[in-house]
Design an enzyme around this catalytic site. Structure first.
Site, PDB file in Angstrom:
ATOM      1  N   HIS A  77      -1.881  -1.910  -9.609  1.00 46.72           N
ATOM      2  CA  HIS A  77      -1.402  -0.547  -9.377  1.00 46.72           C
ATOM      3  C   HIS A  77      -0.734  -0.026 -10.649  1.00 46.72           C
ATOM      4  O   HIS A  77      -0.512  -0.772 -11.597  1.00 46.72           O
ATOM      5  CB  HIS A  77      -0.306  -0.530  -8.296  1.00 46.72           C
ATOM      6  N   GLU A 104       2.381  -3.958  -9.784  1.00 47.22           N
ATOM      7  CA  GLU A 104       2.549  -2.622 -10.338  1.00 47.22           C
ATOM      8  C   GLU A 104       2.739  -2.733 -11.843  1.00 47.22           C
ATOM      9  O   GLU A 104       3.500  -3.581 -12.313  1.00 47.22           O
ATOM     10  CB  GLU A 104       3.784  -1.933  -9.744  1.00 47.22           C
ATOM     11  N   HIS A 129      -6.066  -0.427  -7.183  1.00 43.55           N
ATOM     12  CA  HIS A 129      -5.714   0.269  -5.949  1.00 43.55           C
ATOM     13  C   HIS A 129      -6.805   1.277  -5.582  1.00 43.55           C
ATOM     14  O   HIS A 129      -7.130   1.464  -4.414  1.00 43.55           O
ATOM     15  CB  HIS A 129      -4.357   0.960  -6.133  1.00 43.55           C
ATOM     16  N   ASP A 135      -5.071   4.740  -9.173  1.00 46.50           N
ATOM     17  CA  ASP A 135      -4.501   3.745 -10.088  1.00 46.50           C
ATOM     18  C   ASP A 135      -5.256   2.415 -10.054  1.00 46.50           C
ATOM     19  O   ASP A 135      -5.887   2.101  -9.046  1.00 46.50           O
ATOM     20  CB  ASP A 135      -3.002   3.538  -9.799  1.00 46.50           C
TER      21      ASP A 135
END
Length: 186
Positions: free
Chosen positions: A39, A121, A160, A170
């Protein structure tokens, strides 16, 4: 030099910033870690190095700190990891637990990817080049995850956008998939 590894779901040599936004994975094969989702995130959008990502994942984001945060009020989300622009790795949820990062998602005939995925992330945006330190730390983290979770491999890594097409974009066009995947081989 110390090695990085996963022990009881937690990464050694990372900053731990525990989130209340998680729950148990389903029992058995349904909850077995078999997918890695990449992400991106920045709060506010396009701004880096601020405390707001930690606050969002911990459920204590001051929604009055920026006008764009009003849409985040009451949101209960988390990821397992964040890799900041300087390469710092932050862990929010044990890999053995279900973080709330994928949302409505589908992969390989299965819905609800949070049940069987680990979410990483990267501090960034779809259109901002990621840093060399982020790629280096993403490689190190991914290899540690491969060691700890045998169903993970280069073929079980997605963005993602791959599991929530049309809803998510993303990690975006700025993410160098070829560089990342090539770094994991050999």
């Amino acid at each position: 030099m110390q090695t990085i590894s996963i022990s009881d779901g937690w990464l050694t040599l990372s900053r731990k910033c525990e989130s209340p936004h998680f729950n148990q994975r389903p029992e058995g094969a349904e909850g077995e870690v078999s997918l890695l989702v990449i992400h991106n995130i920045s709060l506010p959008a396009g701004q880096f190095g601020l405390p707001y990502i930690d606050q969002l994942f911990q459920g204590c984001l001051d929604v009055e700190a920026d006008a764009s945060f009003c849409e985040l009020e009451g949101l209960t989300v988390s990821a397992h990891f964040l890799i900041r622009r300087d390469g710092e790795i932050v862990q929010y949820v044990s890999c053995d637990d279900r973080a709330w990062h994928a949302g409505v998602s589908h992969y390989d005939g299965r819905d609800g990817c949070n049940d069987f995925a680990i979410g990483i992330e990267l501090e960034g945006t779809d259109d901002c080049k990621y840093t060399d330190m982020q790629y280096q730390q993403l490689r190190v983290l991914t290899l540690a995850l491969f060691d700890a979770y045998p169903m993970l491999n280069v073929k079980t890594i997605v963005g993602h956008s791959d599991i929530a097409p049309g809803r998510k974009t993303d990690p975006g066009d700025s993410f160098d998939w070829q560089r990342y995947l090539a770094s994991l081989v050999g």
